[in-house]
Design a protein around this motif. Structure first.
Motif, PDB file in Angstrom:
ATOM      1  N   LEU A 121      -1.665  14.592  13.531  1.00  0.00           N
ATOM      2  CA  LEU A 121      -3.063  14.423  13.960  1.00  0.00           C
ATOM      3  C   LEU A 121      -3.180  14.270  15.470  1.00  0.00           C
ATOM      4  CD1 LEU A 121      -4.190  11.780  11.289  1.00  0.00           C
ATOM      5  CD2 LEU A 121      -4.455  14.265  11.184  1.00  0.00           C
ATOM      6  N   LEU A 139      -8.771  12.108   7.744  1.00  0.00           N
ATOM      7  CA  LEU A 139      -8.860  12.162   9.210  1.00  0.00           C
ATOM      8  C   LEU A 139      -8.710  13.601   9.705  1.00  0.00           C
ATOM      9  CD1 LEU A 139      -6.673   9.086  10.265  1.00  0.00           C
ATOM     10  CD2 LEU A 139      -9.172   9.246  10.327  1.00  0.00           C
ATOM     11  N   ALA A 140      -7.730  14.313   9.139  1.00  0.00           N
ATOM     12  CA  ALA A 140      -7.480  15.693   9.577  1.00  0.00           C
ATOM     13  C   ALA A 140      -8.709  16.568   9.355  1.00  0.00           C
ATOM     14  CB  ALA A 140      -6.271  16.263   8.832  1.00  0.00           C
ATOM     15  N   GLN A 142       0.857  -1.197   0.000  1.00  0.00           N
ATOM     16  CA  GLN A 142       0.000   0.000   0.000  1.00  0.00           C
ATOM     17  C   GLN A 142       0.887   1.239   0.000  1.00  0.00           C
ATOM     18  OE1 GLN A 142      -2.795   1.391  -0.900  1.00  0.00           O
ATOM     19  NE2 GLN A 142      -4.096   0.376   0.589  1.00  0.00           N
ATOM     20  N   GLY A 143       0.692   2.096  -0.978  1.00  0.00           N
ATOM     21  CA  GLY A 143       1.592   3.222  -1.159  1.00  0.00           C
ATOM     22  C   GLY A 143       1.360   4.332  -0.148  1.00  0.00           C
ATOM     23  N   ASP A 144       2.377   5.188  -0.042  1.00  0.00           N
ATOM     24  CA  ASP A 144       2.268   6.316   0.873  1.00  0.00           C
ATOM     25  C   ASP A 144       1.223   7.322   0.400  1.00  0.00           C
ATOM     26  OD1 ASP A 144       4.230   5.359   2.601  1.00  0.00           O
ATOM     27  OD2 ASP A 144       5.816   6.157   1.337  1.00  0.00           O
ATOM     28  N   LEU A 148      -1.988   6.488   1.984  1.00  0.00           N
ATOM     29  CA  LEU A 148      -1.984   6.814   3.408  1.00  0.00           C
ATOM     30  C   LEU A 148      -2.044   8.323   3.626  1.00  0.00           C
ATOM     31  CD1 LEU A 148      -1.918   5.236   6.057  1.00  0.00           C
ATOM     32  CD2 LEU A 148       0.532   5.645   6.140  1.00  0.00           C
ATOM     33  N   GLU A 149      -1.373   9.061   2.756  1.00  0.00           N
ATOM     34  CA  GLU A 149      -1.389  10.512   2.889  1.00  0.00           C
ATOM     35  C   GLU A 149      -2.818  11.047   2.733  1.00  0.00           C
ATOM     36  OE1 GLU A 149       0.990  12.621  -0.004  1.00  0.00           O
ATOM     37  OE2 GLU A 149       1.157  14.332   1.355  1.00  0.00           O
ATOM     38  N   GLN A 150      -3.524  10.550   1.720  1.00  0.00           N
ATOM     39  CA  GLN A 150      -4.903  11.010   1.517  1.00  0.00           C
ATOM     40  C   GLN A 150      -5.819  10.523   2.639  1.00  0.00           C
ATOM     41  OE1 GLN A 150      -6.051  10.112  -2.629  1.00  0.00           O
ATOM     42  NE2 GLN A 150      -3.886  10.436  -3.117  1.00  0.00           N
ATOM     43  N   PHE A 151      -5.553   9.311   3.113  1.00  0.00           N
ATOM     44  CA  PHE A 151      -6.331   8.778   4.236  1.00  0.00           C
ATOM     45  C   PHE A 151      -6.181   9.694   5.456  1.00  0.00           C
ATOM     46  CE2 PHE A 151      -6.531   6.000   8.020  1.00  0.00           C
ATOM     47  CZ  PHE A 151      -7.779   5.412   7.840  1.00  0.00           C
ATOM     48  N   THR A 152      -4.953  10.075   5.771  1.00  0.00           N
ATOM     49  CA  THR A 152      -4.752  10.919   6.956  1.00  0.00           C
ATOM     50  C   THR A 152      -5.256  12.351   6.710  1.00  0.00           C
ATOM     51  OG1 THR A 152      -2.430  11.227   6.281  1.00  0.00           O
ATOM     52  CG2 THR A 152      -2.882   9.584   7.975  1.00  0.00           C
ATOM     53  N   PHE A 181       2.719  11.150   8.753  1.00  0.00           N
ATOM     54  CA  PHE A 181       1.282  11.210   8.475  1.00  0.00           C
ATOM     55  C   PHE A 181       0.419  11.274   9.732  1.00  0.00           C
ATOM     56  CE2 PHE A 181       2.774   8.742   4.626  1.00  0.00           C
ATOM     57  CZ  PHE A 181       2.742   9.851   3.789  1.00  0.00           C
TER      58      PHE A 181
END
Lengths: 331, 331
Positions: free
Chosen positions: B22, A111-112, A99-101, A104-108, B18
């Motif tokens: 948060l 969250l933000a 799973q690419g960064d 994860l960047e868009q996922f976090t 990441f």
């Protein structure tokens, strides 16, 4: 010992048989949306946790920003349903090692965005690699004044039954997403429904305002009738709903006009993440004021009576037979 | 945006980049074993969560009783490492839909046994079906007197470095379980090592007794040197360990005698779930008394100095070059 040939028990039977004996004080017998433990002076913490799984609860190509929001929001909905205010969470991610960064960047980032919108912060967590589908678990903590949490078990005979927002949109949105329905809908209607499936709107402002007004409350995740059934079982009462009163969005109304069998999405589709609550008739004015104050429609859809189980009545007052399709757990 | 061709970041880099932005108050910058939030008068709650995955963290045919114990104990170890006392947990299970009730019954029997042994109760949770490997997540809550939690960041120059129990048994047990080593060991030695891999012994009695004595503490899950590195980084100090002092079980000693390269299991194997802590030289007597009181050996293995990073010294005082194999994250 269960015989190897017996089919596995259902989720609620497993909870009752295997997990309930493990439950301690504050667990509310594992029959409510949260656990309650003592907090700082005069407060309690409400604890809840939910998992979403790639390919089960969201599509692998769903935007990671929205996957993050969904994960947080299904938990925010549970906290809101107890009249509590969320403040922090633990996050565990089991992701494929490939799973690419960027994901994860868009996922976090999702969250933000929701941390800002709902006033919560990350407290801790755990990251694992998995050979299976991404499995995302969030444990959310809310606060509520001691004794003010609105449980499932405290409805009273004579209470009105209310629901926030509209029903069935998410289940219809999933059907559109899968290409099962939607040809007769406009692009705007289809987009509206799919968006309601992808992105729950937890009633985080409404829930806490109902503490002290509502007698019992739950968020609709299993489906309207199933979740009403949880209130009825916990409160040992009978619930009566009037089908014509059930609030529908224009898009849901359009879909059902073409195919009346889609009404099952309204009564049992699940993932609505609306608040279903009961309150005394004398609270009608207070509820109307809260509804206006937070900008979320609230509709009276039935009444709690002595007895057990529940019934759905049509315009003529006849009991509607409801298909079980779409919700596994039905009392 | 990360380029699609860049390799994914490591776990700690992902957390720093990441997730750390948060984190809120109480999250300890996501660089400790737990989060801390206010509890009832004079207390704080310590929160931790860990996931174990079938085929990754345990074998599919491991006894479900022990899988449950492992899940609970890896979390108990984090709570112990802060000097806190555990009391309740949330459990989420993602199981194959075909997973039989017999497995679940034995799994919950394992939880019940450890609830009794460690004084914890189930507070709530979530159950899902998954098309992937079983994924089990537990969020554990402990209590500690306000300000008494033993962090990673508060070691002081001149502190002695101590470790509980013995090192490397779990990593060697995994190697035995996989058939990679063990031909030269007795059946008793092999069983001992495999058991230490299958069933962590969280130092739940020792940890809370060290609050007020230890300056800094961590449980060894990533490996001795890696976890010492966490204390050094958080405390901005340099750690020196003396290899001849590292405590080994007779079985580990036997395995390493045959194959000295297995020493890497001791310094970096991970999953020891022993407590690694620092304390002033003046605390030696108090530590010895606590060790005797709880029946867990504690060994002085080094010293904290000004500087950064860490070194492992052999009997002659020369720096031992350590292979990175067995622990991904190494400062």
């Amino acid at each position: 010992m269960t015989k190897a040939t017996a089919p596995p028990l259902g989720e609620f039977e497993r909870i009752a048989r295997f997990f309930a004996p493990l439950a301690g004080r504050g667990a509310l017998n594992l029959t409510d949306d949260v656990a309650l433990i003592d907090g700082p002076a005069g407060e309690q913490y409400a604890l809840t946790t939910d998992t979403i799984i790639e390919g089960v609860d969201y599509f692998p190509d769903d935007p990671p920003f929205q996957v993050a929001q969904k994960l947080l929001r299904v938990n925010l909905s549970d906290i809101a349903a107890k009249g509590a205010t969320p403040f922090g969470y633990l996050l565990t991610t089991a992701l494929a090692k490939t799973q690419g960064d960027a994901w994860l960047e868009q996922f976090t980032q999702g969250l933000a965005a929701d941390q800002k919108e709902f006033g919560v912060v990350l407290l801790g967590g755990d990251s694992s690699g998995t050979p299976g589908p991404a499995t995302l678990t969030l444990a959310l903590i809310g606060k509520v004044a001691k004794g003010r949490a609105v449980l499932r078990s405290t409805a009273q005979a004579g209470d009105q039954i209310y629901v926030s927002g509209t029903l069935g949109d998410s289940a219809l949105g999933l059907a559109v997403r899968k290409g099962e329905i939607g040809a007769e809908l406009s692009a705007t209607e289809r987009d509206y429904l799919v968006d309601r499936y992808r992105l729950p709107r937890p009633r985080a402002a409404l829930g806490p305002r109902l503490a002290g007004i509502a007698h019992a409350m739950i968020d609709i995740s299993d489906g309207l009738l199933s979740d009403l059934g949880h209130i009825c079982a916990a409160s040992r009462l009978h619930g009566v709903l009037h089908q014509p009163r059930l609030p529908l969005s224009p898009a849901a109304r359009a879909a059902i006009a073409v195919n009346p069998r889609l009404n099952t999405a309204v009564t049992g589709g699940g993932d609505d993440y609306e608040l279903l609550f009961t309150a005394p008739a004398t609270a009608a004015e207070a509820i109307a004021q809260v509804s206006v104050a937070v900008g979320v429609p609230v509709t009276a859809i039935g009444v709690m009576e002595k007895g057990e189980g529940f019934a759905l009545l049509d315009a003529a007052g006849h009991v509607v037979k409801v298909e079980r399709k779409g919700y596994a757990h039905f009392s």
